[in-house]
Motif scaffolding. Structure first.
Motif, short mmCIF file in Angstrom:
data_model
loop_
_atom_site.label_atom_id
_atom_site.label_comp_id
_atom_site.label_asym_id
_atom_site.label_seq_id
_atom_site.Cartn_x
_atom_site.Cartn_y
_atom_site.Cartn_z
N SER A 91 -13.53 -7.12 -7.18
CA SER A 91 -12.56 -6.15 -8.76
C SER A 91 -13.43 -5.84 -9.58
O SER A 91 -14.22 -6.29 -10.77
CB SER A 91 -11.22 -6.42 -8.60
OG SER A 91 -11.49 -6.97 -9.32
N ILE A 106 0.67 -1.78 -0.01
CA ILE A 106 -0.01 0.02 0.31
C ILE A 106 1.09 0.96 -0.22
O ILE A 106 0.01 2.33 -0.95
CB ILE A 106 -1.03 -0.01 1.18
CG1 ILE A 106 -2.11 -1.29 1.22
CG2 ILE A 106 -1.54 1.52 1.02
CD1 ILE A 106 -2.96 -1.76 2.23
N LEU A 159 -13.64 -2.34 -0.53
CA LEU A 159 -14.06 -1.88 -1.94
C LEU A 159 -12.76 -1.73 -2.39
O LEU A 159 -12.18 -1.40 -3.68
CB LEU A 159 -14.98 -1.12 -1.74
CG LEU A 159 -16.20 -1.84 -2.12
CD1 LEU A 159 -17.60 -0.73 -2.45
CD2 LEU A 159 -16.27 -2.85 -3.39
N ASP A 160 -12.38 -0.39 -1.63
CA ASP A 160 -10.21 0.33 -2.30
C ASP A 160 -9.96 -0.39 -2.35
O ASP A 160 -9.40 -0.64 -2.45
CB ASP A 160 -10.28 1.20 -1.21
CG ASP A 160 -11.13 2.83 -1.55
OD1 ASP A 160 -12.35 2.58 -2.28
OD2 ASP A 160 -11.30 3.16 -0.71
N LEU A 161 -9.35 -1.90 -0.53
CA LEU A 161 -8.21 -2.27 -0.42
C LEU A 161 -8.30 -3.21 -1.92
O LEU A 161 -7.65 -3.73 -2.92
CB LEU A 161 -8.27 -2.87 0.50
CG LEU A 161 -8.20 -1.91 1.98
CD1 LEU A 161 -8.99 -2.99 3.01
CD2 LEU A 161 -6.52 -1.89 1.72
N ARG A 162 -9.92 -4.27 -2.07
CA ARG A 162 -9.61 -4.90 -3.01
C ARG A 162 -9.54 -4.88 -4.47
O ARG A 162 -8.25 -5.20 -5.16
CB ARG A 162 -11.32 -4.98 -3.28
CG ARG A 162 -11.56 -6.13 -4.19
CD ARG A 162 -11.27 -7.29 -3.51
NE ARG A 162 -11.19 -8.35 -4.56
CZ ARG A 162 -10.60 -8.93 -4.85
NH1 ARG A 162 -9.74 -8.01 -5.80
NH2 ARG A 162 -10.74 -9.74 -6.60
N THR A 163 -9.43 -3.90 -4.70
CA THR A 163 -9.13 -2.69 -5.94
C THR A 163 -7.46 -3.45 -6.32
O THR A 163 -6.60 -3.38 -7.24
CB THR A 163 -9.38 -1.36 -6.75
OG1 THR A 163 -8.39 -0.70 -5.40
CG2 THR A 163 -10.82 -1.17 -6.46
N LEU A 164 -6.73 -3.78 -5.18
CA LEU A 164 -5.08 -3.69 -5.30
C LEU A 164 -4.74 -4.91 -5.66
O LEU A 164 -3.66 -5.15 -6.04
CB LEU A 164 -4.82 -3.02 -3.33
CG LEU A 164 -4.54 -1.87 -3.36
CD1 LEU A 164 -4.41 -1.99 -1.69
CD2 LEU A 164 -4.06 -0.42 -3.38
N THR A 185 -16.40 -0.55 5.20
CA THR A 185 -16.48 0.89 3.79
C THR A 185 -15.28 0.41 2.95
O THR A 185 -14.87 0.77 2.17
CB THR A 185 -17.27 1.93 3.89
OG1 THR A 185 -15.88 2.17 5.31
CG2 THR A 185 -18.35 1.60 4.94
N GLU A 186 -14.40 0.31 4.48
CA GLU A 186 -12.48 0.35 3.67
C GLU A 186 -12.28 -0.54 2.47
O GLU A 186 -11.79 -0.52 1.74
CB GLU A 186 -11.73 0.10 4.43
CG GLU A 186 -10.74 -0.35 4.10
CD GLU A 186 -9.14 0.10 5.52
OE1 GLU A 186 -8.17 0.28 5.34
OE2 GLU A 186 -10.14 -0.53 6.68
#
Length: 194
Positions: free
Chosen positions: A193, A48, A106-111, A103-104
């Protein structure tokens, strides 16, 4: 010669990205068993920033890491080179579990890469110490390929099987510490994703 690093620099990024697997170690606060798990699928680990990493946590036969993180947060990640360039890299830190309904998530999943069936959570680690070692005694191995068995197994499992795991062998550690909560989302509810 062993070295301690202040952050994950470009050289460490390249080393981590070149490894086909990593190991996760955790332990409970009081007594109990130390857990050490090998992790595969190269696209399940992400850097990250220079002091934070994460990995996709897939359903397995237990939930020791999650139970130990809920207990005390301590975690160590180890990368080990099996090629001609010997090296062991350990990331010591504090981890936390991000559930698919957080909620976090979805953003992490894109990694991460592929939509692996059987995603249980994302484990995020704030790194406190970065150290390498020579790895001179680690044997040479040639990578044949990633083993598709876990993904194939999870793809065939109905929600009922995962629900039984959540309340069964994934509900507590082998030492009785709480792991997954009964309302933990099933893999069919995990956001994919894009």
């Amino acid at each position: 010669m062993a070295k301690v690093f202040s952050q994950l620099d470009d050289s460490l990024h390249r080393f981590i990205q070149a490894q086909a697997m990593f190991f996760v170690a955790t332990a409970p606060s009081e007594g109990g068993r130390v857990n050490l798990s090998p992790k595969g699928y190269q696209d399940t680990f992400a850097i990250i920033d220079d002091r934070t990493v994460a990995y996709l946590d897939l359903f397995g036969s237990g939930a020791e890491t999650i139970a130990h993180l809920r207990d005390n947060g301590r975690i160590t990640i180890m990368f080990c080179s099996f090629t001609r360039n010997s090296r062991i890299l350990r990331l010591f830190g504090t981890g936390r579990v991000v559930r698919p309904d957080d909620t976090e998530f979805l953003d992490l999943r894109t990694l991460f890469g592929l939509d692996h069936p059987g995603i249980r959570a994302v484990i995020v680690i704030d790194i406190e110490r970065i150290a390498d070692a020579c790895g001179y005694s680690v044997p040479y191995f040639d990578l044949v390929g990633e083993r598709p068995v876990l993904d194939a197994h999870h793809a065939k499992q109905p929600d009922e099987k995962f629900s039984n795991r959540i309340t069964g062998d994934n509900g507590h550690s082998i030492d009785g510490l709480p792991a997954l909560e009964p309302d933990h989302p099933l893999p069919s509810a995990v956001p994919r994703s894009t």
